[in-house]
Design a protein around this motif. Sequence first.
Motif, PDB file in Angstrom:
ATOM      1  N   ASP A  91       0.841  -1.200   0.000  1.00 33.50           N
ATOM      2  CA  ASP A  91       0.000   0.000   0.000  1.00 33.50           C
ATOM      3  C   ASP A  91       0.873   1.246   0.000  1.00 33.50           C
ATOM      4  O   ASP A  91       1.988   1.217   0.517  1.00 33.50           O
ATOM      5  N   ASP A  93       0.249   4.059   1.536  1.00 29.83           N
ATOM      6  CA  ASP A  93       0.009   4.982   2.647  1.00 29.83           C
ATOM      7  C   ASP A  93       0.908   4.736   3.866  1.00 29.83           C
ATOM      8  O   ASP A  93       0.748   5.365   4.886  1.00 29.83           O
ATOM      9  N   GLN A  95       1.013   2.096   5.661  1.00 29.33           N
ATOM     10  CA  GLN A  95       0.473   1.124   6.623  1.00 29.33           C
ATOM     11  C   GLN A  95       1.196  -0.213   6.510  1.00 29.33           C
ATOM     12  O   GLN A  95       1.247  -0.976   7.461  1.00 29.33           O
ATOM     13  N   ARG A 194       0.892  -3.284  12.187  1.00 28.98           N
ATOM     14  CA  ARG A 194       0.399  -2.375  11.151  1.00 28.98           C
ATOM     15  C   ARG A 194       0.279  -0.966  11.714  1.00 28.98           C
ATOM     16  O   ARG A 194      -0.341  -0.751  12.747  1.00 28.98           O
ATOM     17  N   ARG A 197      -1.983   5.218   8.768  1.00 31.42           N
ATOM     18  CA  ARG A 197      -1.674   5.916   7.517  1.00 31.42           C
ATOM     19  C   ARG A 197      -0.766   7.085   7.793  1.00 31.42           C
ATOM     20  O   ARG A 197      -0.960   7.771   8.789  1.00 31.42           O
TER      21      ARG A 197
HETATM   22 MG    MG Z   1      -4.412   2.085   4.285  1.00 31.46          MG
END
Ligand code: MG
Length: 306
Positions: A91, A93, A95, A194, A197
């Motif tokens: 991803d 962002d 994350q 995780r 963002r």
């Molecule tokens: Mg995300």
Amino acid sequence: MISVIIPIFNEEKNIPLLFDRLTQALKTTNQSFELIYINDGSKDNSLSIIKNLAEVHSFVKFINFSRNFGHQIAVSAGLDLCKGSEVLIIDADGQDPPELIPQLYSKLKEGFEIVYAKRNSRKGESILKLITAKWFYKIMARLTSIDIPLDTGDFRIIHRKVVDQINKMPEKQKFLRGQMAWVGFRQSFVMYDRDERMNGNTGYTFRKMFRLAMDGITSFSNFPLRVATISGFVCAILGFFLIVYTLYSRYVLKDYEPGWSSLMITIVFIGGIQLIGIGIIGEYISRIYDNIRNRPLYIVDETNCE
Ligand code: MG
Ligand code: UDP
């Protein structure tokens, strides 16, 4: 070479940050790499930022979609066009921490074809998202015969063998983590935490999540279709006993009321079951229709991939 697939939907602030983290992490593997940015109809400056990167660095590729086609399709486009012998999906962002790449890569080199990243914890996600995600995976596990690993997304590294198989699958409803579980091969995982963002807001609206869930379930299970049949049988059996009972009270007990309410209840109930059944069949038919229409999965406006 390692290909990195990065779907982009309104990530202007995150692209430069992620670029630095990615290149640093990739260098530690001592492999050559390419970064493939798929701009999925962003409304901000993401595209020009990616193009600037592509001008400076020859290892940066970009694909610009003609509109927003969705995250799974963006990743599929990356899978179509990547050249690497190993492919990483991440991803944009932040994350999915790029710092995990060396671990993912070395695990793959131990002799696996798929190494996915499994979440220890998830930060900065709404309670609604956590609950819906948890239930979705529970239902998936019950309904389908494939084992989709829990607490994983699409953040993973896969071998070319897997990419070739996924690219051969003609269906238009993409649920990549399900398809990858389905293809088999040797699979393993690495744990991570995780993060939130880095900037911006999630591009996964509730509507998009619902679509993904429905695609996942209908692509891998015919159970919803069978629910219609099963509830039909249950209704029929209940109806049969109801008829016997009605006749018994009418002619033997001679104790009966003009049965308006029971009639209404029955009609409403059966009507409801029928609508559910029709709706479920409709879900599958619409997907069959999507597939026979045979439209392209996505439309590329501009790219520097050969
Ligand atoms: Mg995300
Ligand atoms: N994304 C995309 N198209 C979309 C929505 C999201 O390409 O329609 C990208 C987004 O830029 C990000 C990744 O998919 O790189 C995951 O999206 P997001 O972080 O919004 O989802 P979440 O992490 O909230 O599930």
